[in-house]
Every structure is written in C-alpha cells, then in structure tokens.
Design a protein around this motif. Structure first.
Motif, mmCIF file in Angstrom:
data_model
loop_
_atom_site.group_PDB
_atom_site.id
_atom_site.type_symbol
_atom_site.label_atom_id
_atom_site.label_comp_id
_atom_site.label_asym_id
_atom_site.label_seq_id
_atom_site.Cartn_x
_atom_site.Cartn_y
_atom_site.Cartn_z
ATOM 1 N N LEU A 1 59.151 5.582 21.609
ATOM 2 C CA LEU A 1 58.780 6.840 22.250
ATOM 3 C C LEU A 1 60.022 7.689 22.495
ATOM 4 C CD1 LEU A 1 56.231 5.516 24.932
ATOM 5 C CD2 LEU A 1 55.675 6.751 22.816
ATOM 6 N N THR A 2 59.877 9.012 22.347
ATOM 7 C CA THR A 2 60.985 9.926 22.625
ATOM 8 C C THR A 2 60.683 10.705 23.901
ATOM 9 O OG1 THR A 2 60.027 11.813 21.482
ATOM 10 C CG2 THR A 2 61.249 10.218 20.126
ATOM 11 N N ASP A 3 61.627 11.533 24.313
ATOM 12 C CA ASP A 3 61.429 12.306 25.542
ATOM 13 C C ASP A 3 60.296 13.310 25.414
ATOM 14 O OD1 ASP A 3 63.383 10.917 26.743
ATOM 15 O OD2 ASP A 3 64.973 12.412 26.443
ATOM 16 N N ASP A 4 59.930 13.636 24.172
ATOM 17 C CA ASP A 4 58.817 14.573 23.979
ATOM 18 C C ASP A 4 57.459 13.900 24.140
ATOM 19 O OD1 ASP A 4 60.535 16.619 23.451
ATOM 20 O OD2 ASP A 4 60.578 16.231 21.288
ATOM 21 N N ASP A 5 57.469 12.570 24.154
ATOM 22 C CA ASP A 5 56.193 11.866 24.173
ATOM 23 C C ASP A 5 55.634 11.701 25.578
ATOM 24 O OD1 ASP A 5 55.512 11.248 21.463
ATOM 25 O OD2 ASP A 5 57.220 9.851 21.410
ATOM 26 N N ALA A 6 54.317 11.807 25.660
ATOM 27 C CA ALA A 6 53.589 11.448 26.881
ATOM 28 C C ALA A 6 52.341 10.697 26.433
ATOM 29 C CB ALA A 6 53.219 12.693 27.676
ATOM 30 N N VAL A 7 52.129 9.541 27.054
ATOM 31 C CA VAL A 7 51.026 8.662 26.653
ATOM 32 C C VAL A 7 50.041 8.578 27.812
ATOM 33 C CG1 VAL A 7 50.440 6.355 25.819
ATOM 34 C CG2 VAL A 7 52.742 7.288 25.408
ATOM 35 N N ILE A 8 48.759 8.545 27.502
ATOM 36 C CA ILE A 8 47.783 8.350 28.576
ATOM 37 C C ILE A 8 46.722 7.344 28.136
ATOM 38 C CG2 ILE A 8 46.106 10.194 28.035
ATOM 39 C CD1 ILE A 8 46.444 10.880 31.184
ATOM 40 N N MET A 9 46.262 6.556 29.111
ATOM 41 C CA MET A 9 45.216 5.579 28.817
ATOM 42 C C MET A 9 43.871 6.292 28.821
ATOM 43 S SD MET A 9 46.188 2.309 31.148
ATOM 44 C CE MET A 9 47.870 1.674 31.262
ATOM 45 N N MET A 10 43.059 6.007 27.798
ATOM 46 C CA MET A 10 41.707 6.578 27.749
ATOM 47 C C MET A 10 40.714 5.432 27.606
ATOM 48 S SD MET A 10 40.113 9.592 25.295
ATOM 49 C CE MET A 10 41.041 10.967 25.973
ATOM 50 N N SER A 11 39.714 5.443 28.472
ATOM 51 C CA SER A 11 38.759 4.332 28.422
ATOM 52 C C SER A 11 37.395 4.748 28.941
ATOM 53 C CB SER A 11 39.285 3.145 29.239
ATOM 54 O OG SER A 11 39.649 3.579 30.536
ATOM 55 N N GLY A 12 36.398 4.023 28.478
ATOM 56 C CA GLY A 12 35.050 4.204 28.999
ATOM 57 C C GLY A 12 34.914 3.404 30.283
ATOM 58 N N ILE A 13 34.160 3.929 31.238
ATOM 59 C CA ILE A 13 33.902 3.180 32.465
ATOM 60 C C ILE A 13 32.394 3.228 32.716
ATOM 61 C CG2 ILE A 13 34.595 5.267 33.750
ATOM 62 C CD1 ILE A 13 35.092 3.430 36.168
ATOM 63 N N GLY A 14 31.816 2.070 33.042
ATOM 64 C CA GLY A 14 30.394 2.093 33.346
ATOM 65 C C GLY A 14 29.641 0.885 32.852
ATOM 66 N N ALA A 15 28.313 1.032 32.844
ATOM 67 C CA ALA A 15 27.416 -0.074 32.553
ATOM 68 C C ALA A 15 27.129 -0.157 31.059
ATOM 69 C CB ALA A 15 26.110 0.115 33.314
ATOM 70 N N PRO A 16 27.377 -1.310 30.441
ATOM 71 C CA PRO A 16 27.047 -1.456 29.021
ATOM 72 C C PRO A 16 25.576 -1.167 28.733
ATOM 73 C CG PRO A 16 28.386 -3.302 29.770
ATOM 74 C CD PRO A 16 28.043 -2.493 30.976
ATOM 75 N N THR A 17 24.674 -1.542 29.672
ATOM 76 C CA THR A 17 23.244 -1.304 29.466
ATOM 77 C C THR A 17 22.938 0.191 29.366
ATOM 78 O OG1 THR A 17 23.144 -1.760 31.830
ATOM 79 C CG2 THR A 17 22.099 -3.348 30.396
ATOM 80 N N VAL A 18 23.746 1.018 30.040
ATOM 81 C CA VAL A 18 23.576 2.467 29.936
ATOM 82 C C VAL A 18 24.273 2.974 28.674
ATOM 83 C CG1 VAL A 18 24.122 4.691 31.004
ATOM 84 C CG2 VAL A 18 23.323 2.788 32.412
ATOM 85 N N GLY A 19 25.435 2.384 28.383
ATOM 86 C CA GLY A 19 26.251 2.828 27.248
ATOM 87 C C GLY A 19 25.550 2.709 25.906
ATOM 88 N N ILE A 20 24.646 1.735 25.763
ATOM 89 C CA ILE A 20 23.951 1.613 24.477
ATOM 90 C C ILE A 20 22.877 2.675 24.304
ATOM 91 C CG2 ILE A 20 24.372 -0.864 24.191
ATOM 92 C CD1 ILE A 20 21.395 -1.248 25.108
ATOM 93 N N GLU A 21 22.514 3.376 25.371
ATOM 94 C CA GLU A 21 21.476 4.407 25.274
ATOM 95 C C GLU A 21 22.078 5.811 25.333
ATOM 96 O OE1 GLU A 21 18.301 4.174 24.679
ATOM 97 O OE2 GLU A 21 17.631 6.197 25.140
ATOM 98 N N MET A 22 22.977 6.030 26.303
ATOM 99 C CA MET A 22 23.573 7.357 26.447
ATOM 100 C C MET A 22 24.988 7.306 25.895
ATOM 101 S SD MET A 22 23.575 9.923 29.705
ATOM 102 C CE MET A 22 24.915 9.209 30.645
ATOM 103 N N LEU A 23 25.128 7.590 24.616
ATOM 104 C CA LEU A 23 26.436 7.586 23.987
ATOM 105 C C LEU A 23 27.198 8.832 24.428
ATOM 106 C CD1 LEU A 23 24.524 5.737 22.207
ATOM 107 C CD2 LEU A 23 26.129 6.137 20.384
ATOM 108 N N LEU A 24 28.487 8.883 24.087
ATOM 109 C CA LEU A 24 29.321 9.983 24.558
ATOM 110 C C LEU A 24 29.042 11.264 23.776
ATOM 111 C CD1 LEU A 24 32.759 8.156 24.898
ATOM 112 C CD2 LEU A 24 30.950 8.437 26.606
ATOM 113 N N SER A 25 29.502 12.365 24.338
ATOM 114 C CA SER A 25 29.419 13.626 23.605
ATOM 115 C C SER A 25 30.643 13.724 22.705
ATOM 116 C CB SER A 25 29.379 14.816 24.573
ATOM 117 O OG SER A 25 30.674 15.328 24.792
#
Lengths: 370, 527
Positions: free
Chosen positions: A65-89
């Motif tokens: 990584l260089t000084d120009d870099d910025a990293v961020i964590m991206m993740s789904g949060i929630g219930a798998p039972t909901v995730g299989i029905e309401m997918l992301l936009s």
C-alpha cells in the motif's frame, strides 16, 4: 526447534482474482467459516457474474500500500434466511463507497473482507469488480466470528472511526460509536430497520495502519485451499496440508444437540470415530461457529484456533445448521493467526468470550497421524 | 360381488411405462410394463389398455387414474416445446444485483425468456412494502413485448409470506391483456429463496404447453377407454394433485418418478421407515423412506442447468442396473448399459454382451426361461468378480443413505432387483422383496396422498397463531389438490429462527396431506 506452524509456511500470494478462481474461493471461504459465516453458494454465483461483466480484480498486499491508498472493509450484515430472499440492490455498494469517501474526506482505493469465512469472504470480490477497486489480500478475522468486536484491527489497537450502512433502498446511516461493542449494538438495530439485511463498510485503513492490523494473505490462502479441495484426489488430506491442519477425527455424527439462548444458537455435536479412529469420541461445542473440541474431558482445540467439520467424502465444509445425525465427517483443526493469541486477542475471542468456562489451549499441529 | 372402486396407477419413465390396477382394499389386481413411446401417450395408451383387458368387466369400477411422469424434466433438458415467458419481478431496487434468470444456461434462457423486468413492489421480511407497486410499469412492460410471449411469471420479494400483492398483479395483468392470460405466481411454486423460486416459476410458465400435452393425452386415453374416472398427477414429494392443478403447476411433477417408487415400495412392503433401492436397467436409485414419505434433499437442485428449490427426494444413483455392461477383458463394471436392448444383447438372451443380469444368473439368480450359454473361463471370472463389485457399490450406497442407522430394513424394487444380494448390509439388515416390486413406481402413483404446503414468519410470541395459520393454509392447499377435507391432516411442521429481526422471530413451514375421497379407508396419512 520450533514446530512448523501455518504462519511460518511460505505463502504464494496471487496478483489478481479471475472468474475461474471463484468456485475455489467459495469452497475455501466455507472452510475458513468454521461452521459459520453464511452459505457461499449464492454469493459465488453473484461474484462469478460480476467478474464476467467487469473482469478480474487486482489483489494488493498490505506492505504494497502507498500513501495514496485507503482501504475499507465491506460486508453484509444480517440474517441468512432473509439474505436468500431479499438480495442486494446493484447500487448499494456504490452508495456506500461514495458516502465513505465523503466521511473520510479521501478517495478509497481498495476493499477488504471483514471476515474471510463464509459468504462475506466471497462477496467483496464482486463488489470490488463492480466498483473498479483493488482488493487488499487480507481480512479482519482469518476466519468467521459473530461479533463486531472480534476483528484484527481492534486487537491491534487501531480504532474504527466510523461505520456506514446502506439498505436495499439507499437509506444510509453513518455510525460513529465510542467502541466496537456499541457499533455492534447500533449496527444490529439499523439492520433490523433495514429489513433484516444490510450492506456495511467500516474500518478505514491506510499504508500506516493496515500492516500488522489485518490477517494477511487470506484471499490467496482461501483460493489455494479451495483449489486443493476441488482438484485433489484425496481432498481432506490436501486441504489439511494446505492449511497446516490436523484431522482430529474421522467418523459419524452420533448426536446433535441445539438450543437457542439469547438470540444465539448453542449446541454440540458428538462424532464417533470410524476406521483407525474407532473407539474414540469427540464433542464439538458450537454456536454460530465451531468453538471447542473435547475428547475424554481434554481440550483438543479451542477458539480462536480454527475448527471445521467437513464431509468425509468430498471435504466440503458443513455449516453448523446443516449438521445432521449420521453424517460422515472429518474434524479439522488448525492454528489461528498469532494476533489472536495475544492477551487482547484472547480477551476478545477466547473461550470465555463465548461463555465457556474453559481455558484456551493453543492448538499445535501434530502432523499426519498414522 | 360388491361393486368396489378401482384405481389405476401409471408411471411414465425414460424406458418403460408401467401401469397397475389397485382394488379398493389396495391389492394389486393387474400390472404391466410397456415401452415408453416418444409421444408419451402411445405408451400410456398401451399400458392402460393392457391392465384394463386383464381385469375384464371390472373395468367399469375404475374411478381414478393417477399418473407420474418425467415428461416435464425431459422437456427442460431437451429444450423441447417450451413456451415464451415474460418475467416480472417485484421489489426493485432490492435484488437488482441479480436480474431474473441470470444463472440460466444461455440457450435455455434464449428459448424461454421473452423479456424480464424488475419493478417497484415487494415486501421486507416484516411486511413493510419495499417500494410502492409499479402498476404502470407492469402495463408498459407487457405492451413493450407486443404480444411476443405465451405466459407471464411473477415473483415478488417475500411473496410467500405476503401473497396479496402478487394476486393483485395477477388481476392487473388479466385486466390489461385478457382474462385468459397465462399468469403464474411464485407464491404457488415455492417458499422463500428468491432466485430458486423465481427460476421455478419461470420454468413452470415455460412448461405449460408440455403439461397440456400430457394432461390432454391422459384425458383422451381415459375417454377412449370409456372410463368414468377422475385423473390425477403425482408430484415431487409423493403427493397427488388434480389434473387442472398439474396443468397449472407442471414444475411440481418434476421429481415424481423417484418419489413414486419410494412410496410404492413402502406400500407394497407395509413398512414406513426404510431404505428403498430401485434397480432399473442402467442405474440403481436409492432413497430413504421416513414415516411413509420420501426423505427430501437439502442440496440445491438443478434441472437442465437451472438452480431450483423443488421438493425432491434425496436420491443416490449408482451405476448398477440389469443392463450394466461387464467388460470381460478388464473386469470393469459399467458405467455403460445395454438399456432396453437387454433382451437381444445380453448373453442370457443370445447376445454377445456380458451384463450384470448374466452375472446374477451365474451367481444363482433365477430368471424364468433364461439360462446362460456355455461360458469361457475369462468371462466366468469377470462375471463372478462383477458380483463382488455390485455388492460393494450397493453396500456403500446403503451406508451413505442410512446415516448410521443400521436398523432400517432394505426394500428392493424395480426390474433388476435380483441384483441385490440377500446379505446386503450385514446379517442384521432385513431385505424385503415385496410382490409387484417391479412396478412399485406405478403403485406409488396409485396410492399417493394429496398434499399442500405453506410458510409463515412470525414473532416467537405469536408462533402458536402462526403455526395454526400455516397449518390451515397447507390444509387448504391439500384440499385444493384433491384431498378429502374430512381426512386431511398436518404431517410436518418445521420451525427455524430468523435472526436480525426486531423481536425474536421464527419461520414456520407446514405440510398437510390427506387421501383422496373414497380411498380413505385403505390409506391414512402418516403422522
């Protein structure tokens, strides 16, 4: 002489992830899920589609990584039972990225998974492809964990300045909490408001803060484990070798016990050995993840070391909710990243953090048993 | 003699079309095996007329004809006679990361998809609307296709829990393009799991012509024969549905073949919990019988390359069948099979090919009127070795399915049942070979119950009410599928916790089943 641990092995890291790697990434992420982290199948299909549309994703190491870099964590949060029905936009990742850049006041150049285990180890590759970002070849756990506090920069003492969640509609909320325990509380509440599933970013890391605060090389490692699983004639042996893991027992599940306590599933499974493991009995204590392996009252492996139950034939990981009486399984255990073995790491993610009145017994590989 | 009501069961497989006649007390009074014809109906006609001839004047007592078929599966796999589908998904912007039918094989999608759209509508898991229903969008989408479609499939996010909106859209579409429009709603096809339910709904819409062919064909045969009988179709989970229901939901027949053979085996043997092994010409299909129903698979099921959530029996297929070829030089067993050519190509039938049927005869099995010719030593050795391979493969398969339970009996059915040794699974395992086991699948069709399912998500404190609501909805669906309202009962309730909800929440799935009217005395639903 020091024993050969997983960390001292030379890891070949990849420069990029191509669509052909995704089945291996998914299979590997399921292994690192230690029974939790959510099902990888749908995530795999979505990421394959994104990579076909947008091309490969470049991987970068923390020390690159260089000084120009910025990293961020991206993740789904929630219930798998909901995730299989309401997918992301298809706009959710973009909305989050723009808001994160606004709050951070700088351009974000790379994503990283918060946890390599389960679907959250797979999906970020698709988001990076869609957003045209690099991926940091690392994650925040080296496995799957259920709580926001159980994350490597928190162990390393790097604070989380802000977190942002977006729902499927584009409602965005920025959360600045005094610590990660409060973030957990607010993130859960806003996930409920979002309809049980949301997409989030947190932990902005830089060339200064990332090295030593992330579990390095885990995307490459999950892909390598997945390739070993999918391509070897003896998948379990190959996976164990790739992980530096021991096969604790091979046998049949003779008991599954589960109950819900405080919103979490708690339970245990008992595996009776077959073949050369005949007459041995092991019990695995589990919640969302597999946490402790006991045999004759002795702790063979315990969290934060990794414990995964795999299908005895295919070597594919079996998640805790899919464990059934009579399944033929093998139990794999391997050492966690040294960061988790520090005092702070064990305080956050040792057996007592999961409510067990048990000491942490560091797992050491004994090598292939005869 | 008292007039009693008779049932005909028909199973249309890839190779054979079988038919049986069952008396009111459930005894098999006629059975036949005919070749399946390419138009399907020819085989059905031959099978039904053969059993009717066998029962003579009793034919007038036939009041029901039940049919199981793999026709729908074959149509998908072969991309044959599929309808053009307009796909409408409700719930945008949610789920737009995965447009409808994204994972389909390209040639199948090109065959089936007239157009797809993601519009406002749908619900969150707690019932809150995601976005307002985009009624104008639906009309504009249909207009844009200018009539170049045969059917419409509608899938709304969380419609299995909140079904009203899809129904409103059904009415809206009919109002816009005509009341006889073919509209299929995802709530009728499957539970939560958007990708799989949407795929299944689109496949179902694509199959309506094929379903019409079989249903009309069966009706024609029944009419030709002058039978005054009601017709039913068998569905994937071993329950029946009425003919109009089958014409509406052909996709639910896709796994009926294996389900029928497992249920038939249960019925013929009188056992409720067992491993069933159906030995055919090319493979042996093993399944598990739990409380009289086939155990269902938990793995994602693909049909013709499309991920679905069909309720399918958990089937393990092993390359061991009566026609499986034994390579004399190497001793290798299968995977090739002489299939239906066994009666000309196998050694015992005067042919040149060493098969597992020949191996079984050498091992002492009896096949009426068949004897092996003089064999060379090498052939004898290869055939003897093949029997060991068969035993080992079947034993492994039984062990995998039994999940550690060694007390389950083994029911052997199918034309190649003689390949299964009596000692399979060790001395403690009971091997049952019921009479008429060679047509167990047709028997299974004849004795199936009518069933229905429903899901509910509810707060834990409301779970009693939700269980009741789910149970009542399942019972209503079972009655709609033909069950006797006086005999229908709930046979299964599954509860799973849903995290990340404001209050502790559970998902409840109920399944109800009941015998058809008048068959009640012979068959009771299992609890």
């Amino acid at each position: 002489m020091a024993s050969t641990s997983a960390q001292s092995r030379t890891l070949t890291t990849l420069d990029r992830v191509v669509v052909e790697d995704i089945p291996a990434l998914a299979a590997g992420a399921a292994i690192f899920g230690t029974g939790g982290g959510g099902a990888v199948y749908t995530a795999q299909r979505i990421v394959e589609r994104e990579l076909r549309a947008h091309g490969p994703v470049e991987l970068v190491r923390a020390d690159e990584l260089t000084d120009d870099d910025a990293v961020i964590m991206m993740s789904g949060i929630g219930a798998p039972t909901v995730g299989i029905e309401m997918l992301l936009s298809n706009a959710q990742a973009e909305i989050l990225l723009r808001e994160a850049e606004r709050v951070a006041g700088r351009r974000i150049t790379a994503l990283m998974p918060a946890e390599i285990g389960g679907s959250n180890g797979v999906s970020p590759i698709g988001w990076a492809a869609r957003l045209g970002l690099k991926m940091l070849d690392a994650d925040g756990m080296g496995r799957a964990f259920p709580e926001a506090t159980m994350i490597s920069p928190n162990v390393a003492g790097v604070p989380c300045d802000f977190a942002i969640q977006a729902d499927v509609l584009g409602n965005v909320n920025v959360q600045k909490t005094v610590d990660l325990a409060w973030l957990e509380r607010y993130a859960r509440a806003s996930t409920v408001a979002a309809g049980g599933i949301a997409l989030g970013v947190h932990y902005l890391l830089t060339a200064q803060t990332a090295p030593g605060a992330v579990i390095a090389g885990t995307i490459s490692r999950a892909i390598a484990v997945g390739h070993a699983l999918l391509e070897a004639d003896e998948p379990i042996t190959a996976v164990a070798e790739e992980l530096g893991a021991d096969v604790l027992i091979t046998g049949k599940i003779v008991d599954v016990e589960r109950h819900t306590a405080g919103g979490f599933v708690r339970g245990s499974v008992t595996v009776a050995g077959t073949g050369t493991d005949r007459n041995r009995l092991q019990r695995i204590e589990l919640q969302n993840e597999n946490l402790v392996v006991l045999q004759d009252g002795e702790i063979l492996a315990s969290v934060p070391d990794l414990i995964t139950i795999v299908d005895a034939e295919t070597g594919h990981a079996i998640s805790t909710e899919m464990l059934r009486f009579g399944q033929r399984v093998a139990v794999l255990a391997w050492a966690c990243d040294p960061l988790w073995r520090t005092e702070r790491g064990l305080e956050l993610a040792g057996p007592p953090a999961f409510g067990y009145d048990l000491p942490y017994v560091p797992f050491e590989r004994k090598g292939a048993r005869s | 003699m008292m007039t009693s009501e008779l049932s005909i069961g028909v199973d249309v497989g890839g190779t054979n079309t079988d038919a049986v006649v069952l008396s009111e007390t459930g005894a098999v009074i006629a059975a036949t095996k005919q070749s399946t014809t390419s138009d399907v109906i020819g085989g059905i006609r031959a099978a039904i007329s053969t059993v009717l001839d066998a029962i003579g004047p009793q034919r007038d007592a036939v009041t029901r004809v039940m049919l199981g078929t793999t026709h729908a599966t074959n149509a998908i796999v072969e991309r044959r006679a599929l309808a053009r589908v307009a796909m409408i998904r409700l719930g945008a912007p949610a789920a737009t990361e995965w447009p409808p039918l994204s994972g389909w094989p390209q040639d199948l999608a090109e065959n089936v998809l007239a157009g797809a759209v993601m519009l406002g509508g749908g619900h969150l898991v707690d019932g809150t609307p995601i976005t307002p229903l985009d009624r104008d969008g639906i009309r504009r989408f249909l207009d844009s296709l200018a009539g170049a479609f045969d059917a419409v499939a509608v899938a709304g996010i969380f419609s299995p829990l909140f079904p009203e909106q899809e129904r409103e859209v059904d009415a809206l579409i009919r109002e816009h393009i005509g009341y006889d429009a073919r509209v299929y709603l995802s709530q009728d096809i499957g539970p939560t799991g958007l990708i799989e339910r949407e795929n299944a709904t689109a496949l179902n819409a694509a199959l309506h012509k094929v379903a019409g062919d079989v249903t009309k064909g069966l009706l024609a045969v029944v009419e030709e024969q002058g039978l005054n009988a009601t017709t039913f179709f068998a569905q994937n989970d071993g329950t029946l549905m009425s003919l109009d229901y089958a014409e509406q939901f052909p996709v639910l027949t896709i796994g009926s073949g294996p389900a029928n053979s497992i249920r038939g085996a249960a019925y013929l043997s009188g056992v409720q919990d067992a491993i069933v092994i159906d030995v055919g010409g090319t493979t042996s299909d093993l399944g598990v019988l739990v409380g009289g129903f086939p155990r269902e698979s938990t793995m994602p099921r693909e049909i013709g390359g499309v991920q679905t959530n069909f309720r399918m029996p958990d089937i393990l297929s092993v390359g061991v069948g009566g026609g499986t070829i034994v390579d004399v030089a190497s001793g290798r067993v299968g995977p090739g099979s002489v299939g239906y050519r066994i009666d000309t190509e196998a050694l015992a039938f005067g042919g040149e090919v060493a098969t597992l049927t020949d191996a079984a005869l050498l091992g002492g099995a009896q096949l009426p009127g068949r004897a092996l010719p003089e064999l060379q030593r090498g052939t004898r050795d290869a055939l003897t070795g093949a029997l060991d391979v068969v035993e080992q493969r079947l034993e492994e398969a039984v062990e995998r399915l039994s999940l550690g339970r060694m007390d389950l009996p083994l029911i052997v059915v199918g034309g190649g049942g003689f390949l299964v040794p009596d000692a399979l699974g060790g001395a403690s395992t009971t091997v049952l070979r019921p009479q008429h086991g060679d047509v167990a699948n047709a028997v299974g069709a004849a004795i199936s119950l009518a069933g229905g399912r429903a899901d509910q998500i509810a707060a834990v404190e409301d779970r009693e009410a939700a269980m009741q609501a789910a149970s009542q909805a399942a019972i209503a669906k079972a009655i709609q599928a033909g069950a006797d309202p006086l005999q229908v009962s709930v046979v299964e309730v599954l509860e799973t916790p849903v995290p990340y909800t404001a209050r502790p929440t559970v998902n409840i799935a109920a399944k109800a089943a009941g015998p058809l009217p008048h068959l009640s005395r012979a068959m009771q639903p299992t609890q």
